[in-house]
Design a protein around this motif. Structure first.
Motif, PDB file in Angstrom:
ATOM      1  N   ALA A   1      40.699  40.658  55.608  1.00  0.00           N
ATOM      2  CA  ALA A   1      39.833  41.930  56.412  1.00  0.00           C
ATOM      3  C   ALA A   1      39.247  43.032  55.410  1.00  0.00           C
ATOM      4  N   ALA A   2      38.269  43.634  56.098  1.00  0.00           N
ATOM      5  CA  ALA A   2      37.488  44.841  55.283  1.00  0.00           C
ATOM      6  C   ALA A   2      38.278  46.052  55.539  1.00  0.00           C
ATOM      7  N   ASN A   3      39.478  46.220  55.200  1.00  0.00           N
ATOM      8  CA  ASN A   3      40.196  47.378  55.317  1.00  0.00           C
ATOM      9  C   ASN A   3      40.738  48.218  54.248  1.00  0.00           C
ATOM     10  N   ILE A   4      41.611  49.228  54.178  1.00  0.00           N
ATOM     11  CA  ILE A   4      41.728  49.927  53.432  1.00  0.00           C
ATOM     12  C   ILE A   4      42.625  49.351  52.313  1.00  0.00           C
ATOM     13  N   ASP A   5      43.563  48.097  52.753  1.00  0.00           N
ATOM     14  CA  ASP A   5      44.228  47.259  51.633  1.00  0.00           C
ATOM     15  C   ASP A   5      43.240  46.673  50.718  1.00  0.00           C
ATOM     16  N   SER A   6      42.216  46.162  51.268  1.00  0.00           N
ATOM     17  CA  SER A   6      41.164  45.287  50.290  1.00  0.00           C
ATOM     18  C   SER A   6      40.309  46.442  49.405  1.00  0.00           C
ATOM     19  N   SER A   7      40.044  47.408  49.937  1.00  0.00           N
ATOM     20  CA  SER A   7      39.464  48.524  49.295  1.00  0.00           C
ATOM     21  C   SER A   7      40.432  49.110  47.885  1.00  0.00           C
ATOM     22  N   LEU A   8      41.692  49.260  48.383  1.00  0.00           N
ATOM     23  CA  LEU A   8      42.359  49.567  47.369  1.00  0.00           C
ATOM     24  C   LEU A   8      42.816  48.594  46.342  1.00  0.00           C
ATOM     25  N   ALA A   9      42.513  47.259  46.684  1.00  0.00           N
ATOM     26  CA  ALA A   9      43.075  46.081  45.855  1.00  0.00           C
ATOM     27  C   ALA A   9      41.873  46.315  44.894  1.00  0.00           C
TER      28      ALA A   9
ATOM     29  N   PHE B   1      38.884  38.036  44.725  1.00  0.00           N
ATOM     30  CA  PHE B   1      40.301  37.491  44.894  1.00  0.00           C
ATOM     31  C   PHE B   1      41.003  38.347  45.221  1.00  0.00           C
ATOM     32  N   ASN B   2      41.298  39.313  44.532  1.00  0.00           N
ATOM     33  CA  ASN B   2      42.168  40.655  44.993  1.00  0.00           C
ATOM     34  C   ASN B   2      41.839  41.150  46.255  1.00  0.00           C
ATOM     35  N   GLY B   3      40.737  41.618  46.353  1.00  0.00           N
ATOM     36  CA  GLY B   3      40.224  42.387  47.623  1.00  0.00           C
ATOM     37  C   GLY B   3      40.167  41.462  48.886  1.00  0.00           C
ATOM     38  N   GLY B   4      39.973  40.169  48.585  1.00  0.00           N
ATOM     39  CA  GLY B   4      39.838  39.265  49.883  1.00  0.00           C
ATOM     40  C   GLY B   4      41.199  38.829  50.237  1.00  0.00           C
TER      41      GLY B   4
END
Length: 86
Positions: A13-21, A6-9
């Protein structure tokens, strides 16, 4: 996937923001679980599974609004100007 999905999606997109989430979600849940268990031990003289789960859920709820904004565990508020937050 659960809460990390939920937080990563959220950025769609699969980017740095989703990885940090995803990273911040896991770190916050684990930290909250440990703190809650320590407080159970201090105040009630024994840890409990219910307390540990309650602490984990509390950590997940608290991190959800700002999970992907910055790397929370490495940066203090005095270094907030070094990160890019939209």
């Amino acid at each position: 996937m659960g809460w990390a999905g939920f937080n990563g999606g959220d950025p769609y997109a699969a980017n740095i923001d989703s990885s940090l989430a995803v990273l911040n979600t896991n770190i916050c849940a684990a930290t909250s679980l440990l703190v809650w268990t320590c407080l159970d031990t201090i105040f009630f003289k024994k840890p409990s599974v219910i307390g540990a789960v309650q602490g984990m859920i509390t950590g997940l709820v608290c991190i959800t609004p700002g999970a992907g904004t910055r790397l929370l565990f490495l940066l203090s508020p005095s270094h907030a100007h070094l990160t890019h937050t939209p």
